[in-house]
Design a protein around this motif. Structure first.
Motif, mmCIF file in Angstrom:
data_model
loop_
_atom_site.group_PDB
_atom_site.id
_atom_site.type_symbol
_atom_site.label_atom_id
_atom_site.label_comp_id
_atom_site.label_asym_id
_atom_site.label_seq_id
_atom_site.Cartn_x
_atom_site.Cartn_y
_atom_site.Cartn_z
ATOM 1 N N TYR A 20 51.600 8.467 5.092
ATOM 2 C CA TYR A 20 51.392 7.021 5.098
ATOM 3 C C TYR A 20 50.390 6.620 4.023
ATOM 4 C CZ TYR A 20 49.398 2.613 6.722
ATOM 5 O OH TYR A 20 48.915 1.343 6.788
ATOM 6 N N SER A 21 49.329 7.331 3.919
ATOM 7 C CA SER A 21 48.288 7.023 2.955
ATOM 8 C C SER A 21 48.775 7.189 1.522
ATOM 9 C CB SER A 21 47.079 7.911 3.210
ATOM 10 O OG SER A 21 46.077 7.639 2.272
ATOM 11 N N MET A 22 49.521 8.254 1.263
ATOM 12 C CA MET A 22 50.038 8.467 -0.086
ATOM 13 C C MET A 22 51.072 7.411 -0.466
ATOM 14 S SD MET A 22 48.516 10.826 -1.651
ATOM 15 C CE MET A 22 46.977 10.510 -0.845
ATOM 16 N N LEU A 23 51.884 6.979 0.482
ATOM 17 C CA LEU A 23 52.842 5.903 0.193
ATOM 18 C C LEU A 23 52.127 4.608 -0.166
ATOM 19 C CD1 LEU A 23 55.563 6.505 2.927
ATOM 20 C CD2 LEU A 23 55.775 6.871 0.472
ATOM 21 N N ILE A 24 51.066 4.309 0.541
ATOM 22 C CA ILE A 24 50.283 3.107 0.238
ATOM 23 C C ILE A 24 49.619 3.241 -1.122
ATOM 24 C CG2 ILE A 24 48.295 1.721 0.945
ATOM 25 C CD1 ILE A 24 50.795 1.313 2.663
ATOM 26 N N THR A 25 49.074 4.395 -1.417
ATOM 27 C CA THR A 25 48.423 4.611 -2.709
ATOM 28 C C THR A 25 49.428 4.469 -3.851
ATOM 29 O OG1 THR A 25 46.767 6.056 -1.711
ATOM 30 C CG2 THR A 25 47.098 6.256 -4.083
ATOM 31 N N ILE A 26 50.592 5.050 -3.701
ATOM 32 C CA ILE A 26 51.614 4.937 -4.738
ATOM 33 C C ILE A 26 52.077 3.495 -4.890
ATOM 34 C CG2 ILE A 26 53.994 5.584 -5.336
ATOM 35 C CD1 ILE A 26 53.303 8.360 -4.115
ATOM 36 N N PHE A 93 40.351 7.703 -8.051
ATOM 37 C CA PHE A 93 40.661 8.694 -9.083
ATOM 38 C C PHE A 93 42.044 8.441 -9.688
ATOM 39 C CE2 PHE A 93 42.706 12.760 -10.145
ATOM 40 C CZ PHE A 93 41.895 13.154 -11.195
ATOM 41 N N LEU A 94 43.032 8.175 -8.841
ATOM 42 C CA LEU A 94 44.380 7.926 -9.337
ATOM 43 C C LEU A 94 44.474 6.611 -10.103
ATOM 44 C CD1 LEU A 94 46.491 9.259 -6.350
ATOM 45 C CD2 LEU A 94 46.171 10.303 -8.595
ATOM 46 N N ILE A 96 42.049 5.398 -11.950
ATOM 47 C CA ILE A 96 41.456 5.719 -13.261
ATOM 48 C C ILE A 96 42.444 6.509 -14.109
ATOM 49 C CG2 ILE A 96 39.637 7.069 -14.390
ATOM 50 C CD1 ILE A 96 37.834 6.266 -11.984
ATOM 51 N N GLN A 97 43.114 7.474 -13.508
ATOM 52 C CA GLN A 97 44.092 8.262 -14.245
ATOM 53 C C GLN A 97 45.263 7.408 -14.711
ATOM 54 O OE1 GLN A 97 43.620 11.395 -15.305
ATOM 55 N NE2 GLN A 97 41.607 11.131 -14.359
ATOM 56 N N THR A 98 45.705 6.488 -13.890
ATOM 57 C CA THR A 98 46.786 5.581 -14.266
ATOM 58 C C THR A 98 46.366 4.703 -15.425
ATOM 59 O OG1 THR A 98 47.595 5.568 -11.985
ATOM 60 C CG2 THR A 98 48.353 3.791 -13.419
ATOM 61 N N TYR A 99 45.153 4.204 -15.383
ATOM 62 C CA TYR A 99 44.654 3.371 -16.471
ATOM 63 C C TYR A 99 44.563 4.157 -17.775
ATOM 64 C CZ TYR A 99 41.755 0.147 -19.104
ATOM 65 O OH TYR A 99 41.276 -0.687 -20.060
ATOM 66 N N GLN A 100 44.116 5.386 -17.704
ATOM 67 C CA GLN A 100 44.007 6.207 -18.906
ATOM 68 C C GLN A 100 45.382 6.624 -19.440
ATOM 69 O OE1 GLN A 100 41.387 9.424 -17.892
ATOM 70 N NE2 GLN A 100 39.554 8.184 -18.227
ATOM 71 N N PHE A 101 46.331 6.814 -18.532
ATOM 72 C CA PHE A 101 47.667 7.211 -18.923
ATOM 73 C C PHE A 101 48.392 6.072 -19.634
ATOM 74 C CE2 PHE A 101 52.230 7.633 -17.856
ATOM 75 C CZ PHE A 101 52.493 8.806 -18.535
ATOM 76 N N LYS A 102 48.113 4.876 -19.193
ATOM 77 C CA LYS A 102 48.761 3.703 -19.754
ATOM 78 C C LYS A 102 48.243 3.486 -21.139
ATOM 79 C CE LYS A 102 49.709 -1.087 -18.846
ATOM 80 N NZ LYS A 102 49.437 -2.228 -18.057
#
Length: 102
Positions: A20-26, A93-94, A96-102
């Protein structure tokens, strides 16, 4: 050895709502990737609210499991504090990683 046992117990508890938590995060990462920081406030509060909802539902439906963890020396407070902190830290963390990936 005691710390390892406690971490394993916390991980076992976290698995109750990991999916549930990972689905919300995604579901938060996708709009963040598309819109950037313009939507960060919305997804931040969405994540906080869903953490509260998950706390409520897991607390309601897993009430008797707290005896198991308590008998093994892990308090309800420690379970929730560590899992919610880990989950929110992973979210940040995710982001930040998404922002850096973009």
């Amino acid at each position: 050895m005691r710390i390892l046992k406690t971490i394993k117990l916390i991980w076992t508890f976290y698995q109750n709502f990991l999916l549930y938590s990972m689905l919300i995060t995604i579901s938060c990462l996708v709009p963040f990737y598309n819109y950037g920081f313009k939507i960060f406030t919305v997804i931040f509060w969405f994540k906080i609210i869903t953490l509260g909802i998950s706390y409520y539902f897991v607390n309601e439906y897993k009430q008797r499991e707290y005896y198991y963890y308590r008998n093994l020396g892990v308090s309800k407070y420690l379970l929730w504090t560590s899992t919610l902190t880990f989950d929110f830290s992973l979210f940040i963390f995710l982001i930040i990683q998404t922002y850096q990936f973009k």
